[in-house]
Design an enzyme around this catalytic site. Structure first.
Site, PDB file in Angstrom:
ATOM      1  NE  ARG A  10      -3.840  -2.092   2.316  1.00  0.00           N
ATOM      2  CZ  ARG A  10      -4.700  -2.307   3.269  1.00  0.00           C
ATOM      3  NH1 ARG A  10      -4.740  -1.524   4.324  1.00  0.00           N
ATOM      4  NH2 ARG A  10      -5.545  -3.313   3.170  1.00  0.00           N
ATOM      5  CB  CYS A  11       4.258   1.747  -0.546  1.00  0.00           C
ATOM      6  SG  CYS A  11       5.625   2.901  -0.690  1.00  0.00           S
ATOM      7  N   GLY A  12       3.177   4.226  -2.291  1.00  0.00           N
ATOM      8  CA  GLY A  12       3.262   4.890  -3.585  1.00  0.00           C
ATOM      9  C   GLY A  12       4.279   4.242  -4.513  1.00  0.00           C
TER      10      GLY A  12
END
Length: 175
Positions: A49-51
């Protein structure tokens, strides 16, 4: 700690390659178990769930292109940065396979900083300190490129895209 005294960098890298960790399947392995003849290992702390999560695609491309030339890519999911990897090991594996077609090995979730940091990452941080010599990993998708023939460890920031490592990989993988 590990590099002090009479220990050489080559010996430290051998310890790194022999440090056990668990795959998402639950099997205990070390890097040498995965590929004893590898010329290079690309080790990355990851999060779903990271950019930077789309970098899974680039990591998979490197794995597919360079695997037969001696590269091993391993993802190490970590939930230490803004809780961006909250799922179970099974959830992480499924997400990576379905969303990005990941086929390279994934470990069970690990800590990369602090008292509970996995020994593999403690050694990586010592072999390749961060900006200004700091040991901490600052965010998801920090990459460590380990060259087995030249006993090298290079650290790359999260924003460094996997594709930009091609020239470095090719130098390490030349026969």
């Amino acid at each position: 700690m590990i590099l002090r005294g009479s220990s050489s960098k080559a010996e430290a890298i051998q310890r790194l390659l022999q440090t056990p960790f668990r795959l998402v399947s639950g099997a205990s392995v070390c890097l040498l178990d995965i590929a004893p003849d590898a010329k290079a290992y690309l080790l990355v702390n990851t999060a779903s769930r990271c950019g930077f999560t789309p970098q899974y695609e680039g990591l998979e491309e490197l794995w597919q292109f360079y695997q037969e030339k001696g590269l091993v890519v391993v993802g190490f999911p970590c939930n230490q940065f803004n809780h961006q990897e909250p799922g179970s090991n099974h959830d992480i594996e499924r997400f990576c396979q379905v969303r990005f077609g990941v086929s390279f090995p994934l470990s069970c979730k690990v800590d990369v900083n602090g008292k509970e940091a996995h020994p593999l990452f403690s050694l990586l941080k010592e072999l390749a300190p961060g900006l200004l010599g700091g040991p901490s990993i600052k965010w998801n998708f920090t990459k460590f490129l380990v060259g087995t023939r030249d006993a090298s460890v290079q650290r790359f920031a999260p924003w460094v895209k996997p594709v930009s490592l091609r020239k470095k990989l090719e130098r390490l993988l030349i026969c």
